[in-house]
Enzyme design. Structure first.
Site, PDB file in Angstrom:
ATOM      1  N   LYS A  80       0.915  -1.293  -0.096  1.00 57.03           N
ATOM      2  CA  LYS A  80       0.101  -0.017   0.092  1.00 57.03           C
ATOM      3  C   LYS A  80       0.880   1.346   0.181  1.00 57.03           C
ATOM      4  O   LYS A  80       2.136   1.247   0.704  1.00 57.03           O
ATOM      5  CB  LYS A  80      -0.805  -0.040   1.145  1.00 57.03           C
ATOM      6  CG  LYS A  80      -2.207   1.157   1.340  1.00 57.03           C
ATOM      7  CD  LYS A  80      -2.819   0.850   2.457  1.00 57.03           C
ATOM      8  CE  LYS A  80      -3.953   1.753   2.578  1.00 57.03           C
ATOM      9  NZ  LYS A  80      -4.875   1.730   3.774  1.00 57.03           N
ATOM     10  N   SER A 155      -9.884   2.115   3.046  1.00 56.08           N
ATOM     11  CA  SER A 155      -8.839   2.978   2.158  1.00 56.08           C
ATOM     12  C   SER A 155      -7.786   2.156   1.318  1.00 56.08           C
ATOM     13  O   SER A 155      -7.667   2.637   0.165  1.00 56.08           O
ATOM     14  CB  SER A 155      -8.173   4.241   2.942  1.00 56.08           C
ATOM     15  OG  SER A 155      -7.080   3.184   3.649  1.00 56.08           O
ATOM     16  N   SER A 179      -9.789  -0.195   6.964  1.00 55.41           N
ATOM     17  CA  SER A 179      -9.296  -0.264   5.745  1.00 55.41           C
ATOM     18  C   SER A 179      -8.569  -1.439   5.271  1.00 55.41           C
ATOM     19  O   SER A 179      -8.126  -1.371   3.937  1.00 55.41           O
ATOM     20  CB  SER A 179      -8.244   0.841   5.571  1.00 55.41           C
ATOM     21  OG  SER A 179      -9.205   2.148   5.623  1.00 55.41           O
TER      22      SER A 179
END
Ligand code: GLN
Length: 505
Positions: A80, A155, A179
């Site tokens: 990420k 997210s 997330s």
């Protein structure tokens, strides 16, 4: 020839060990898949083909020399974009960090390298990890591989979509309010939020320090446990890191896969059901509970009355911490710098840069956070929220007296359409109703796919929460449920996803 992109990380590790393939071949297969489908999915913000192949070649050389670094040596991974990667761009999905290349690795990234996992690239995310749909990325939304018109969660929608679309066998995510778990639920993948302090936050660009955790995003529970053992454990560079060995996570996942839950007490949380929960999500949840009972578990109802205040509490604590964290993006130190006019003062440059560099959701939370922390309102909002946070932790303590793990659906609905909630922040925030309490209390939780909701044929998830430091329980119960559901479906859930033939990048 095998399609290496369809294998789990554990299967890839076995194939490598048996000499059936090489890390270069596996890594190339994933890079080819990214080239074929990521134009449509947009899971990646940056692909490092050259670096990944060089790391894969090094892994193959180690294998030949008998100097392997870990069981996952040679298995590629996506990271990420909120985690610092030495020499690779790290934008946090924000324009304000466009072009920033960190001079150091986050501890979890260093551990990936030290375990020999080639890094495929950086995945898309809501700006600074604020959101539940990845639509708040400054670089465009990620699309759900099940239906390209729908959100992949957020997210960390990029990491979940990359794993669901077979672009990566493994990914790292971060979970501040859900997330990792909510994207897992809506993409039919597995995601685990570790115990707070169980995985280092050093080099994770902070959203809210007291809530953030890094964790695995995978297609199976065993793969999550394997990756968690690589990244977890004490780190002197993170002052909140717990100085204790991890419980045996891979062993717990293997034990769970035997499918026996005799003696395990499963607590169903009364408050996480009712109005607003999609019926198909609740049907799949109930079926999962029934399967756990059939595996020998005992079910108890538990009430956590303060959980109804979790969302409000989170949306005071998180913006407060975020507004303070984001103050460092001042146009002087990193990334973007906007000159409003020749000879502008430092303050004018900061103002222009923050105006141009931050998106609407980030600005909204900075305003909320500075307000909640302002001297006249501190006690009424931030102080009060901290008290409710304590009540939520106490609810967990009481519930864990009655049950070994707690369960609920991970998210109230399946993936919604892109754009559907973008202009309605409260509707967006409500997606994290079930995941936020674990972050406020610091306890671990895993999301496991529970099947397809009847209304729309899209994946739903079950969340399994355990007491702090007992992440092994998530893996044991998660693996048992996964095994039972596999018998129910006859094939891994992702085999039911519509084939994705995106345009070549
Ligand atoms: N969706 C939640 C938020 O917007 C959770 C974000 C996260 O876990 N990073 O804050």
């Amino acid at each position: 020839m095998s399609d290496w992109t369809r294998k789990t990380a554990a299967e890839l590790a076995d194939a490598l060990a048996a000499g059936e393939t090489t890390s270069v071949e596996i890594t190339q297969a994933h890079l080819d898949r990214i080239a074929a489908v990521d134009g449509a999915v947009h899971a990646f913000l940056h692909v490092d083909a050259e670096g990944a192949l060089a790391q894969a070649a090094e892994s193959d050389a180690r294998r030949a020399a008998g100097t392997l670094l870990s069981v996952l040596d040679g298995v590629p991974i996506a990271v990420k974009d909120v985690l610092a990667t030495n020499g690779l761009p790290t934008t946090c999905g924000s324009k304000i960090l466009e072009g920033w290349v960190p001079p150091y690795d986050a501890t979890v990234v260093r551990r990936l390298r030290e375990a020999g996992l080639p890094i495929l690239g950086k995945t898309n995310m809501d700006e600074f990890a604020m959101g539940s749909s990845t639509e708040h990325s400054a670089y465009g939304a990620t699309h759900n591989p099940w239906d390209l018109d729908r959100i992949p969660g957020g997210s960390g929608g990029g990491s979940a979509a990359a794993v669901a679309a077979f672009e990566a066998p493994l990914a790292l995510g971060t979970d501040t309010g859900g997330s990792i778990r909510q994207p897992g639920a809506v993409t039919g993948t597995v995601g685990h939020k570790p115990t707070y302090g169980g995985v280092s936050r050093y080099g994770l660009v902070a959203l809210a320090n007291s809530l953030d955790q890094v964790g695995p995003v995978t297609r199976t529970v065993l793969d999550s446990a394997l990756l968690h053992e690589v990244i977890g454990g004490h780190d002197p560079l993170d002052s909140t890191s717990i100085d204790q060995p991890l419980p045996p996570l891979v062993d717990a996942a293997k034990q769970g896969a035997d499918g026996d839950l005799t003696g395990v007490r499963i607590g169903v949380i009364t408050e996480l059901a009712g109005d607003g929960w999609q019926p198909g999500v609740m049907t799949r949840f109930q079926e999962s509970v029934d399967l756990m009972v059939a595996a020998g578990a005992e079910v108890v109802e538990v009430s956590c009355p303060s959980f109804v205040h979790a969302l409000a509490t989170y949306y005071l604590i998180l913006p407060a911490e975020a507004s303070s964290n984001l103050a460092k993006f001042d146009a002087m130190r990193y990334g973007l710098r906007v000159w409003p006019e020749e000879g502008a003062s430092a303050e004018e440059v900061m103002r222009a840069t923050r105006d141009a560099g931050f998106g609407d959701e980030v600005k909204r939370r900075i305003i909320l956070g500075t307000y909640a922390l302002s001297s006249g309102y501190y006690d009424a909002y931030y102080g009060q929220a901290q008290k409710v946070r304590t009540l939520i932790a106490r609810d967990f303590e009481a519930a864990f007296e009655k049950a070994d793990v707690l369960v609920s659906p991970t998210a109230p609905t399946t993936a919604f359409k892109l754009g559907e909630k973008l202009d309605d922040p409260i509707a967006m925030y409500l997606n994290d109703l079930a995941t936020i309490p674990a972050n406020l209390a610091g306890v671990p939780g895993i999301s496991v796919p529970s099947g397809l909701a009847d209304e729309d044929g899209l994946p739903a998830g079950v969340q399994i929460l355990a007491p702090a430091l007992a992440d092994d329980r998530c893996y044991r119960v998660g693996a048992a449920l996964e095994a039972a559901l596999l018998k129910q479906w006859g094939a891994p859930l992702l085999d039911k996803a519509p084939a994705l033939e995106g345009p070549s990048a």
